[in-house]
Scaffold this motif. Structure first.
Motif, PDB file in Angstrom:
ATOM      1  N   GLU A  86       0.820  -1.217   0.000  1.00 56.76           N
ATOM      2  CA  GLU A  86       0.000   0.000   0.000  1.00 56.76           C
ATOM      3  C   GLU A  86       0.850   1.262   0.000  1.00 56.76           C
ATOM      4  O   GLU A  86       0.330   2.373   0.063  1.00 56.76           O
ATOM      5  CB  GLU A  86      -0.950  -0.017   1.206  1.00 56.76           C
ATOM      6  N   GLN A  87       2.172   1.088  -0.043  1.00 58.54           N
ATOM      7  CA  GLN A  87       3.098   2.230  -0.067  1.00 58.54           C
ATOM      8  C   GLN A  87       2.872   3.232   1.062  1.00 58.54           C
ATOM      9  O   GLN A  87       3.044   4.431   0.878  1.00 58.54           O
ATOM     10  CB  GLN A  87       3.027   2.952  -1.412  1.00 58.54           C
ATOM     11  N   THR A  88       2.437   2.730   2.219  1.00 61.66           N
ATOM     12  CA  THR A  88       2.315   3.633   3.359  1.00 61.66           C
ATOM     13  C   THR A  88       3.235   3.147   4.474  1.00 61.66           C
ATOM     14  O   THR A  88       3.042   2.056   5.007  1.00 61.66           O
ATOM     15  CB  THR A  88       0.871   3.685   3.910  1.00 61.66           C
ATOM     16  N   PRO A  89       4.252   3.959   4.808  1.00 62.75           N
ATOM     17  CA  PRO A  89       5.091   3.609   5.951  1.00 62.75           C
ATOM     18  C   PRO A  89       4.188   3.401   7.160  1.00 62.75           C
ATOM     19  O   PRO A  89       3.342   4.247   7.452  1.00 62.75           O
ATOM     20  CB  PRO A  89       5.971   4.848   6.138  1.00 62.75           C
ATOM     21  N   SER A  90       4.333   2.270   7.816  1.00 60.06           N
ATOM     22  CA  SER A  90       3.387   1.932   8.870  1.00 60.06           C
ATOM     23  C   SER A  90       4.086   1.333  10.067  1.00 60.06           C
ATOM     24  O   SER A  90       5.098   0.665   9.938  1.00 60.06           O
ATOM     25  CB  SER A  90       2.381   0.897   8.365  1.00 60.06           C
ATOM     26  N   LEU A  91       3.476   1.598  11.187  1.00 55.25           N
ATOM     27  CA  LEU A  91       3.964   1.012  12.420  1.00 55.25           C
ATOM     28  C   LEU A  91       2.863   0.069  12.892  1.00 55.25           C
ATOM     29  O   LEU A  91       1.703   0.471  12.975  1.00 55.25           O
ATOM     30  CB  LEU A  91       4.137   2.174  13.358  1.00 55.25           C
ATOM     31  N   VAL A  92       3.220  -1.180  13.120  1.00 54.14           N
ATOM     32  CA  VAL A  92       2.211  -2.148  13.546  1.00 54.14           C
ATOM     33  C   VAL A  92       2.678  -2.804  14.827  1.00 54.14           C
ATOM     34  O   VAL A  92       3.814  -3.265  14.921  1.00 54.14           O
ATOM     35  CB  VAL A  92       1.992  -3.250  12.483  1.00 54.14           C
ATOM     36  N   SER A  93       1.812  -2.830  15.807  1.00 57.67           N
ATOM     37  CA  SER A  93       2.136  -3.528  17.031  1.00 57.67           C
ATOM     38  C   SER A  93       0.932  -4.372  17.421  1.00 57.67           C
ATOM     39  O   SER A  93      -0.165  -3.847  17.586  1.00 57.67           O
ATOM     40  CB  SER A  93       2.457  -2.479  18.097  1.00 57.67           C
ATOM     41  N   LYS A 100       8.283  12.313  16.015  1.00 55.46           N
ATOM     42  CA  LYS A 100       7.711  12.396  17.363  1.00 55.46           C
ATOM     43  C   LYS A 100       7.117  11.038  17.765  1.00 55.46           C
ATOM     44  O   LYS A 100       7.315  10.563  18.888  1.00 55.46           O
ATOM     45  CB  LYS A 100       6.633  13.500  17.378  1.00 55.46           C
ATOM     46  N   ILE A 101       6.403  10.402  16.831  1.00 54.66           N
ATOM     47  CA  ILE A 101       5.792   9.098  17.142  1.00 54.66           C
ATOM     48  C   ILE A 101       6.887   8.065  17.437  1.00 54.66           C
ATOM     49  O   ILE A 101       6.786   7.282  18.381  1.00 54.66           O
ATOM     50  CB  ILE A 101       4.887   8.627  15.976  1.00 54.66           C
ATOM     51  N   GLU A 102       7.961   8.112  16.641  1.00 56.29           N
ATOM     52  CA  GLU A 102       9.059   7.170  16.880  1.00 56.29           C
ATOM     53  C   GLU A 102       9.689   7.397  18.254  1.00 56.29           C
ATOM     54  O   GLU A 102      10.043   6.450  18.954  1.00 56.29           O
ATOM     55  CB  GLU A 102      10.108   7.284  15.769  1.00 56.29           C
ATOM     56  N   GLU A 103       9.804   8.674  18.638  1.00 59.22           N
ATOM     57  CA  GLU A 103      10.326   8.993  19.976  1.00 59.22           C
ATOM     58  C   GLU A 103       9.408   8.433  21.062  1.00 59.22           C
ATOM     59  O   GLU A 103       9.864   7.838  22.034  1.00 59.22           O
ATOM     60  CB  GLU A 103      10.408  10.510  20.167  1.00 59.22           C
ATOM     61  N   ASN A 104       8.095   8.638  20.871  1.00 56.84           N
ATOM     62  CA  ASN A 104       7.129   8.134  21.855  1.00 56.84           C
ATOM     63  C   ASN A 104       7.295   6.638  22.062  1.00 56.84           C
ATOM     64  O   ASN A 104       7.227   6.132  23.181  1.00 56.84           O
ATOM     65  CB  ASN A 104       5.692   8.414  21.395  1.00 56.84           C
ATOM     66  N   LEU A 105       7.517   5.958  20.933  1.00 55.01           N
ATOM     67  CA  LEU A 105       7.624   4.501  20.969  1.00 55.01           C
ATOM     68  C   LEU A 105       8.758   4.004  21.859  1.00 55.01           C
ATOM     69  O   LEU A 105       8.636   2.968  22.517  1.00 55.01           O
ATOM     70  CB  LEU A 105       7.895   3.994  19.557  1.00 55.01           C
ATOM     71  N   GLN A 106       9.867   4.756  21.848  1.00 54.42           N
ATOM     72  CA  GLN A 106      11.043   4.353  22.629  1.00 54.42           C
ATOM     73  C   GLN A 106      10.688   4.152  24.104  1.00 54.42           C
ATOM     74  O   GLN A 106      11.295   3.345  24.789  1.00 54.42           O
ATOM     75  CB  GLN A 106      12.146   5.426  22.559  1.00 54.42           C
ATOM     76  N   ASN A 107       9.718   4.958  24.569  1.00 46.83           N
ATOM     77  CA  ASN A 107       9.420   4.946  26.006  1.00 46.83           C
ATOM     78  C   ASN A 107       8.219   4.086  26.368  1.00 46.83           C
ATOM     79  O   ASN A 107       7.775   4.099  27.507  1.00 46.83           O
ATOM     80  CB  ASN A 107       9.165   6.384  26.481  1.00 46.83           C
ATOM     81  N   LEU A 108       7.667   3.369  25.393  1.00 51.77           N
ATOM     82  CA  LEU A 108       6.443   2.617  25.677  1.00 51.77           C
ATOM     83  C   LEU A 108       6.717   1.153  25.993  1.00 51.77           C
ATOM     84  O   LEU A 108       7.599   0.532  25.414  1.00 51.77           O
ATOM     85  CB  LEU A 108       5.492   2.698  24.484  1.00 51.77           C
ATOM     86  N   LYS A 109       5.906   0.633  26.910  1.00 56.55           N
ATOM     87  CA  LYS A 109       5.966  -0.804  27.204  1.00 56.55           C
ATOM     88  C   LYS A 109       5.308  -1.564  26.049  1.00 56.55           C
ATOM     89  O   LYS A 109       4.581  -0.971  25.253  1.00 56.55           O
ATOM     90  CB  LYS A 109       5.180  -1.091  28.485  1.00 56.55           C
ATOM     91  N   PRO A 110       5.514  -2.885  25.981  1.00 54.95           N
ATOM     92  CA  PRO A 110       4.828  -3.668  24.939  1.00 54.95           C
ATOM     93  C   PRO A 110       3.311  -3.462  25.020  1.00 54.95           C
ATOM     94  O   PRO A 110       2.765  -3.271  26.112  1.00 54.95           O
ATOM     95  CB  PRO A 110       5.188  -5.114  25.283  1.00 54.95           C
ATOM     96  N   TYR A 119       0.717   6.481  22.065  1.00 50.07           N
ATOM     97  CA  TYR A 119       1.551   6.414  20.857  1.00 50.07           C
ATOM     98  C   TYR A 119       1.684   7.787  20.206  1.00 50.07           C
ATOM     99  O   TYR A 119       2.705   8.104  19.609  1.00 50.07           O
ATOM    100  CB  TYR A 119       0.960   5.418  19.844  1.00 50.07           C
ATOM    101  N   LEU A 120       0.599   8.578  20.282  1.00 52.66           N
ATOM    102  CA  LEU A 120       0.606   9.900  19.643  1.00 52.66           C
ATOM    103  C   LEU A 120       0.691  11.013  20.690  1.00 52.66           C
ATOM    104  O   LEU A 120       0.086  12.073  20.539  1.00 52.66           O
ATOM    105  CB  LEU A 120      -0.643  10.073  18.762  1.00 52.66           C
ATOM    106  N   LYS A 121       1.472  10.766  21.729  1.00 55.86           N
ATOM    107  CA  LYS A 121       1.642  11.747  22.797  1.00 55.86           C
ATOM    108  C   LYS A 121       2.154  13.065  22.213  1.00 55.86           C
ATOM    109  O   LYS A 121       3.012  13.063  21.325  1.00 55.86           O
ATOM    110  CB  LYS A 121       2.652  11.183  23.813  1.00 55.86           C
ATOM    111  N   ASP A 122       1.608  14.183  22.691  1.00 51.24           N
ATOM    112  CA  ASP A 122       1.990  15.533  22.239  1.00 51.24           C
ATOM    113  C   ASP A 122       1.621  15.810  20.780  1.00 51.24           C
ATOM    114  O   ASP A 122       2.158  16.727  20.161  1.00 51.24           O
ATOM    115  CB  ASP A 122       3.497  15.792  22.433  1.00 51.24           C
TER     116      ASP A 122
END
Ligand SMILES: [Zn+2]
Length: 288
Positions: A151-158, A190-200, A218-221
């Motif tokens: 789909e050519q959309t960079p995506s984050l999946v958890s 910013k989202i990638e930064e948020n991820l660093q601090n999140l638990k599973p 995930y979308l803090k701030d």
């Protein structure tokens, strides 16, 4: 707390988010299919993943996700309709495996190498199937790869499933964050930064966070616009009438064989493991 699917957008609709709590859904799947812990995790992640993709479904549309690897768990298949009804099964539900090197359920080892297929049926004439080679077999990374390539959309999946010592499901759920082409790179950073601090994600759900809470974490701030929340559940549309049609489609010879050799027949729905029993008289009626 009910299982739910929540959708939201951010950055002028350039960020698209779906998050879901699927603890009850995965627990029902576990009970129906009597899955081992690693099979619960694999099936639960696929059930959650397909649900998170159901963003655009309307009316009679559906999405099917098939993860077909060469590992001991075999294939995992799940589908979802526009009403938020999800169902799925795993080929070898009883297979159990030692933990992986991180001490976690070894979903990747259980799935092995192979492909992930997504079939989208918008309820119109044609269906569309896309596929990618599995990245790790852990489902989340594989789905992210699919969204980037297909789909050519960079995506984050958890997607995550936490299993209790008594094998019941403690927590399950997931999130997909998709970045559309015109989005701002700062928001993504910013989202990638948020991820660093999140638990599973399964831990966040176990701690009582709702789907909205998870999106906010995930979308803090980042300013988030919530679109809709939907209650979801495990639901299979199979019934005896449908199974009768399948029996009839076996053909007269095959049916006569069953009547003559076995007398009666028990048929099982793969998706929900519901058993349907046909007496000799019922089978004979199907011959007419
Ligand atoms: Zn069924």
């Amino acid at each position: 707390m009910w299982d739910s699917l929540v959708r939201a957008t951010a950055d002028n609709n350039n960020i698209r988010v779906s998050a879901a709590i699927t603890t009850r859904l995965v627990e029902e799947a576990r009970q129906r299919h009597q899955t081992s812990p690693v099979a619960s995790a694999a099936l639960g992640r696929v059930l959650t993943g397909v649900l998170l993709l159901s963003w655009n479904l309307k009316d009679k549309g559906s999405i099917t996700m098939r993860v077909l690897g060469d590992g001991p768990l075999g294939g995992v298949i799940a589908d979802v309709n526009a009403q938020g009804q999800v169902r799925g099964y795993i080929q070898n539900p009883q297979v159990d495996l030692p933990p992986n090197k991180h001490g976690k359920l070894d979903v990747g080892g259980g799935i092995g190498q192979g492909n992930l297929y997504i079939t989208t049926d918008l309820g119109l004439k044609d269906t569309y199937t896309g596929s990618v080679a599995l990245e790790t077999g852990e489902i989340g990374e594989d789905l992210a790869k699919y969204l980037v390539i297909s789909e050519q959309t960079p995506s984050l999946v958890s997607v995550g499933v936490l299993v209790n010592p008594d094998l019941t499901i403690a927590a399950a759920g997931g999130i997909i964050v998709q970045a559309l082409p015109n989005g701002s790179p700062e928001v993504l950073t910013k989202i990638e930064e948020n991820l660093q601090n999140l638990k599973p994600i399964s831990t966040l759900i176990k701690e009582g966070n709702s789907a909205q809470d998870i999106i906010k974490l995930y979308l803090k701030d980042i300013e988030v616009k919530f679109l809709e929340e939907k209650q979801i559940n495990f639901n299979c549309p199979c019934n005896k009438e449908r199974l009768e049609k399948i029996m009839i489609s076996l053909g007269k010879d095959e049916l006569e064989d069953i009547i003559n050799n076995e007398g009666s027949s028990e048929v099982k729905c793969h998706f929900c493991n519901e058993h349907y029993y046909f007496t000799k008289e019922e089978l004979e009626k199907l011959l007419v």
